[in-house]
Design an enzyme around this catalytic site. Sequence first.
Site, PDB file in Angstrom:
ATOM      1  N   GLU A   1      44.475  31.761  39.141  1.00 18.33           N
ATOM      2  CA  GLU A   1      45.491  31.331  40.113  1.00 18.33           C
ATOM      3  C   GLU A   1      45.847  29.847  40.047  1.00 18.33           C
ATOM      4  OE1 GLU A   1      44.116  32.735  43.925  1.00 18.33           O
ATOM      5  OE2 GLU A   1      44.028  34.809  43.236  1.00 18.33           O
TER       6      GLU A   1
ATOM      7  N   ASN B   1      44.087  34.548  34.750  1.00 19.53           N
ATOM      8  CA  ASN B   1      44.333  35.587  35.751  1.00 19.53           C
ATOM      9  C   ASN B   1      45.155  35.024  36.911  1.00 19.53           C
ATOM     10  OD1 ASN B   1      43.622  38.326  36.723  1.00 19.53           O
ATOM     11  ND2 ASN B   1      42.468  37.266  38.330  1.00 19.53           N
TER      12      ASN B   1
ATOM     13  N   HIS C   1      48.763  42.753  43.222  1.00 20.60           N
ATOM     14  CA  HIS C   1      48.627  43.087  44.644  1.00 20.60           C
ATOM     15  C   HIS C   1      50.034  43.337  45.189  1.00 20.60           C
ATOM     16  CE1 HIS C   1      44.416  42.046  44.758  1.00 20.60           C
ATOM     17  NE2 HIS C   1      44.657  40.857  44.236  1.00 20.60           N
TER      18      HIS C   1
ATOM     19  N   GLU D   1      43.543  43.527  39.460  1.00 19.21           N
ATOM     20  CA  GLU D   1      43.169  43.648  40.886  1.00 19.21           C
ATOM     21  C   GLU D   1      44.146  44.559  41.604  1.00 19.21           C
ATOM     22  OE1 GLU D   1      42.709  39.763  42.682  1.00 19.21           O
ATOM     23  OE2 GLU D   1      41.763  38.920  40.903  1.00 19.21           O
TER      24      GLU D   1
ATOM     25  N   ASP E   1      46.220  46.844  43.790  1.00 21.69           N
ATOM     26  CA  ASP E   1      46.279  47.605  45.039  1.00 21.69           C
ATOM     27  C   ASP E   1      47.727  47.606  45.501  1.00 21.69           C
ATOM     28  OD1 ASP E   1      46.414  44.984  46.113  1.00 21.69           O
ATOM     29  OD2 ASP E   1      44.446  45.100  47.039  1.00 21.69           O
TER      30      ASP E   1
HETATM   31  O1  9MR Z   1      38.751  40.661  47.879  1.00 21.28           O
HETATM   32  C1  9MR Z   1      38.238  39.354  47.991  1.00 21.28           C
HETATM   33  C2  9MR Z   1      37.835  39.069  49.419  1.00 21.28           C
HETATM   34  O2  9MR Z   1      36.726  39.874  49.791  1.00 21.28           O
HETATM   35  C3  9MR Z   1      37.486  37.611  49.577  1.00 21.28           C
HETATM   36  O3  9MR Z   1      37.296  37.326  50.948  1.00 21.28           O
HETATM   37  C4  9MR Z   1      38.579  36.738  49.001  1.00 21.28           C
HETATM   38  C5  9MR Z   1      38.102  35.314  49.039  1.00 21.28           C
HETATM   39  O4  9MR Z   1      38.828  34.490  48.224  1.00 21.28           O
HETATM   40  O5  9MR Z   1      38.862  37.080  47.661  1.00 21.28           O
HETATM   41  C6  9MR Z   1      39.301  38.392  47.543  1.00 21.28           C
HETATM   42  O6  9MR Z   1      39.613  38.649  46.187  1.00 21.28           O
HETATM   43  C7  9MR Z   1      40.680  37.875  45.653  1.00 21.28           C
HETATM   44  C8  9MR Z   1      40.379  37.617  44.198  1.00 21.28           C
HETATM   45  O7  9MR Z   1      39.145  37.010  44.052  1.00 21.28           O
HETATM   46  C9  9MR Z   1      41.467  36.775  43.555  1.00 21.28           C
HETATM   47  N1  9MR Z   1      42.772  37.335  43.740  1.00 21.28           N
HETATM   48  C10 9MR Z   1      43.097  37.715  45.112  1.00 21.28           C
HETATM   49  C11 9MR Z   1      42.020  38.616  45.692  1.00 21.28           C
HETATM   50  C12 9MR Z   1      42.427  39.103  47.066  1.00 21.28           C
HETATM   51  O8  9MR Z   1      42.533  38.050  47.949  1.00 21.28           O
END
Ligand code: 9MR
Length: 447
Positions: free
Chosen positions: A162, A204, A241, A270, A272
Amino acid sequence: MTLTVKSVARVSLVSTLVLAAAGAAVLAASPASGAASTLAAAAQQSGRYFGTAVAANKLGDSTYTGILNREFDMVTAENEMKMDATEPNQGQFSYGNADRIVNQARNQGKRVRGHALAWHSQQPGWMQNMSGTALRNAMLNHVTQVATYYRGKIYAWDVVNEAFADGSSGGRRDSNLQRTGNDWIEAAFRAARAADPGAKLCYNDYNTDNWSHAKTQGVYRMVQDFKSRGVPIDCVGFQAHFNSGNPVPSNYHTTLQNFAALGVDVQITELDIEGSGSTQAQQYQGVTQACLAVARCTGITVWGIRDTDSWRASGTPLLFDGSGNKKAAYTSVLNALNAGTGTTTPPTSTTTTTSNPGGGGCTATYSEGEKWSDRFNGQVTVSGTDNWIVTVTVSSPQRIIATWNTSASWDSANVMTARPNGSGNTFGFTIMHGGNWNWPTVSCRVA
Ligand code: 9MR
């Protein structure tokens, strides 16, 4: 190599993919007999994987672990390999929860995607307060230590996560890491390669799905630049997402294909999609087909197992409901995977010529250019005159979508008329092939 009838049919299906098509027959109740009955087995038929994010604190839930073990062959730690989890105090590494996930996966014969080595978010407190050379060195040490610890156990690392800004700039996101210098990303990739030469190294990001968005273009240019300068990058992760405000774009396949054409693998990392019922199922089908249609799309990972496991559970974005039952979206993904590889193998013939059949003072020579799963390039060189008119005829369902080094026009019958535009006597074009790899016929005359 010959193109099978099966793959011809499939490519034309994909090329006419309309993600929002109403009434599409995606919801067959169960897979056809003989088809694979789990996501992993269905993906493996085309050499791909199907993965999920896993949370260490859910591994004791037998419903969760049962679905995990049955359906998936790739695992990503949802939070446990992030910087705050693995280096809570500077120089002091903590792998307990990450190891539980990695060991569970590997004991079950699954592979692991590592997520994530360097990120502006989820930094431990000590790192958030750092800057400059001290931060750069701390980041590189983190990359080196974590990638070394897991050396040999990781299929692919999200080395940097990111790093691009949302919106119209197409540039980098401001962060403490970015402020250490624009080369922080390539430095991280080089450190990761040195630490674990066997892992694929990915960039990513999210909101990089629509080919026309500035962020997508910004990441594309970075990957292109890295490839041209030999920065070690092997793959690009598309988080994917989606929700009603950010739906699956109709050009998703184009995005994946264009990145793959840079010489990297692409992975959906990722996935969804918020929603329910057939609308959600159709969107999942479209994403799956888009990956299947790109030879270098090596796998899909969904971001959790049951809706209730999701980071945005209220949007019910996953493939299993809160009780662990398969949703319509599950069936649409399984059926899409079972429908085949979706990847055509282009014919292996290379440069050959087709000369002007009509004579008339010039000769047009056709040669093949680059090939992708959905399209190919061709070029024509004219000799005998600088003042030519070349006719290029393609056969259905092919269509010409772009030209260069010529002034050209084409009609609905797929006959293109090309003239010089001052760029010399060689011009090129791109043909969407729709499963038909035949060369066009060319002829020329003196204007
Ligand atoms: O799903 C993850 C969530 O449980 C955490 O609180 C969050 C913290 O940053 O991260 C979420 O996963 C993220 C991933 O690491 C990077 N891309 C976005 C995902 C969804 O927010």
